[in-house]
Scaffold this active site. Structure first.
Site, PDB file in Angstrom:
ATOM      1  N   LYS A 201       0.750  -0.913  -0.072  1.00 53.20           N
ATOM      2  CA  LYS A 201      -0.232   0.452   0.124  1.00 53.20           C
ATOM      3  C   LYS A 201       0.550   1.595   0.131  1.00 53.20           C
ATOM      4  CE  LYS A 201      -4.387   1.684   0.392  1.00 53.20           C
ATOM      5  NZ  LYS A 201      -5.435   0.357  -1.954  1.00 53.20           N
ATOM      6  N   SER A 404      -8.570  -0.571  -4.909  1.00 55.68           N
ATOM      7  CA  SER A 404      -9.086  -0.094  -3.458  1.00 55.68           C
ATOM      8  C   SER A 404     -10.273   0.173  -3.603  1.00 55.68           C
ATOM      9  CB  SER A 404      -8.177   1.005  -3.183  1.00 55.68           C
ATOM     10  OG  SER A 404      -7.258   1.392  -2.113  1.00 55.68           O
TER      11      SER A 404
END
Length: 612
Positions: A201, A404
């Site tokens: 991430k 996401s």
């Protein structure tokens, strides 16, 4: 004598006022007549005619988008680095699909010079539609003054590919470089506290590092290699070249240019990238040779996409049953937002309206978003889930990016469709908190006060972040990640451990996501719509594109732009920004994006990915 002078001055003044009044009234009535004429032209203009044996002209202008967004009337008047216009992918796909079986259309002509941007998956979907068109036996001709990589990728599907004798083909591969601000922030005394789960991430890394992490480097390399292989191989197949030959040209472009004496056009033709050279007049003559000329003019017999769609849509009957395509384009934020941004409340209302519309039998949510607010993503996902529970099929169709928060939304669908080159996944969550206590201290500004509890005032950026507040943020992030795994696991029939193995913030291509079980089908928008219709048991249906309510000003602007295009007026601008403007935009864009973020819990799902 004085009285006579006053009479003269008064008479002169009265004449001036009357003249001025006459001029003002005349201008007013002229403007009124012009405005009425324009409105009549908007709403009562006759449909254009499609000559027999014409070519359909595919000349996209500006950016290839899922849904055009018009923000301000002055956008049409701006110059320099102003918006270059927008071309609707759905409109282009529809026109090519219908023209394939239209006896009036003899050929397809592609001109790419005004195409400024378009994600790889959108270009690939458009290319596939052209391949299907060619299957009818109708020829496809393409030309460019010069070809950027995206323009060339689209044009290679043509049977006959022309380049200006002074042009070039710029094939340079793919890259991902970003700016990293940690050292600058340290010098300013600004601390950025990051809370995340998932080593891939990477959204927060520009604020906490001076370079790319090894995890991000590994994932980015795999992603770009996969996308480049698709692009290179598609070009090789279209140009009847070996993939190795295309690769060699890209890797050794300097040598190819040297062998051609610096002539970039000759280097492209020698490598087999184009078929022939043609100047503008030679291109016009070639088109007349292939499709003939308009009666009474020397111009080639062609019809533009907008004109063509106006005719075919006007002649089409409207079935009672409909499939609604809802476009989720842009960053996901909380609340109500105009088109171009996915406002959680706004988009939820669109879904609810489609669910309650008895004519709408199925819903396709077309996602082109890198994510954003976790809260807003869940609001949208829940509405899709309720739509399924109401008995209406829901298909998620991924465009260039659906990662996401975009993937969280897709988890609310019965099926997920993606293009092989879609960027998706990035299943992870993070939060960032900036602290400005040190810069304030350097300026001699103190911050002091009292609170009734440890967390009261804890998220004041003027004060150091307390350990208790930091722990609370991290605990919330870890819970959010477990929730993400649970949502995906239930949607994909996978265990939390199975989801975690392909999650942790890593971005995948649509092809890889399909192999990993994160995507059901590989295919574009029209395939997804057909899949939704099959699920609903529809054979005769209309595809509708509901949008958020727009103001009269926005509607008039949209109508005016469409009318201008039909008249041949360029409402967009092809000028490219200067290098300095692009550099400033690189800094400004992330800042503007962060300012939009308004998740009530400060939890975000964003992939920091951009379609090549």
């Amino acid at each position: 004598m004085i009285r006579g002078l006053f009479r003269f001055l008064f008479a002169t003044l009265r004449l001036f006022v009357r003249t001025l009044d006459f001029v003002v009234r005349g201008l007013f009535y002229a403007m009124l007549i012009f405005s009425v004429g324009m409105l009549v032209a908007f709403f009562f203009r006759p449909a254009p005619d499609i000559p027999e044996g014409a070519a359909l002209l595919l000349r996209p202008t500006g950016s290839l988008v899922e849904q055009p967004v018009f923000e301000r009337p002055l956008d049409l008047l701006a110059a320099g680095g102003a918006p270059a216009g927008q071309a609707s992918l759905g409109d282009l796909l529809e026109a090519i699909r219908v023209a394939k079986d239209d006896a009036r259309i003899k050929a397809l002509v592609i001109e790419t010079d005004e195409l400024m941007a378009g994600g790889l998956s959108k270009l690939a979907e458009l290319r596939q539609a052209i391949v299907d068109f060619k299957a009818s036996g109708k020829p496809v001709l393409a030309r460019g003054e010069r070809f950027t990589q995206g323009q060339y990728y689209l044009a290679t599907v043509a049977d006959e590919l022309h380049l200006s004798p002074d042009g070039f083909v710029l094939l340079h591969g793919l890259s991902r470089y970003g700016a990293y601000f940690k050292e600058a922030l340290d010098a300013l005394g600004v601390k950025v506290h990051v809370f995340r789960v998932g080593e891939y991430k990477s959204f927060s890394e520009p604020f906490t590092r001076n370079d790319m992490s090894e995890e991000d480097r590994e994932a980015s390399r795999d992603l770009l290699d996969g996308l480049w292989t698709m692009l290179r191989d598609d070009i090789a197949v279209a140009r009847k070249l070996a993939p190795e030959a295309v690769e060699a040209h890209v890797q050794n472009y300097r040598d190819a240019l040297a062998a051609a004496g610096g002539d970039a056009a000759l280097a492209a033709r020698s490598a087999g990238l184009v078929d022939r050279f043609s100047t503008r007049d030679e291109w016009r003559a070639r088109l007349v040779e292939r499709v003939g000329a308009h009666a009474g003019s020397g111009d080639a017999r062609m019809v533009e996409i907008g004109e063509y769609l106006a005719v075919v849509r006007g002649a089409r009957h409207a079935p009672a049953e409909k499939v609604a395509v809802l476009v989720a384009q842009g960053a996901i934020v909380d609340g109500r937002e105009p088109a171009g941004v996915v406002g959680g409340d706004t988009f939820a209302e669109l879904i609810r309206a489609a669910r309650e519309d008895e004519q709408v039998k199925a819903v396709v949510v077309r996602i082109d978003s890198p994510g954003g607010s976790a809260w807003a993503s869940e609001v949208v996902r829940r509405e899709l889930e309720l739509t399924r529970q109401a008995g209406k099929p829901v298909i998620a169709s991924m465009s260039s990016v659906a990662a996401s928060g975009g993937y969280w939304i897709a988890a609310g669908a019965d099926e997920i469709w993606a293009a092989p080159s879609t960027l998706t996944g990035s299943i992870g969550i993070f939060a960032m908190f900036p602290e400005f206590s040190e810069p304030l201290r350097r300026l001699g500004i103190g911050v002091d006060g009292v609170a009734t509890a440890p967390l009261a005032g804890a998220l004041d950026p003027r004060r150091p972040l307390s350990p208790a507040a930091a722990d609370a943020m991290q605990l919330g992030i870890e819970h959010g990640y477990r929730r993400f795994l649970d949502v995906v696991g239930k949607a994909r029939d996978m265990s939390a451990a199975e989801v975690d193995a392909v999650a942790r913030g890593r971005v995948w291509t649509g092809k890889a996501a399909h192999e990993l079980g994160l995507v059901d089908q590989l295919g574009g928008l029209e395939a997804a719509v057909a899949g939704a219709a099959r699920r609903a048991g529809l054979s005769d249906y209309e595809v509708v594109w509901p949008t958020a309510d727009e103001s009269l000003q926005q509607r008039l602007l949209r109508e005016l732009t469409g009318f201008a295009e039909e008249l041949g007026i360029d409402a967009g601008f092809a000028a490219r920004p200067s290098p300095l403007a692009r550099l400033l935009a690189e800094v400004q864009a992330p800042a503007a994006e962060l300012l939009r973020w308004n998740d009530p819990q400060h939890l975000y799902m964003h992939c920091l990915c951009e379609a090549p």
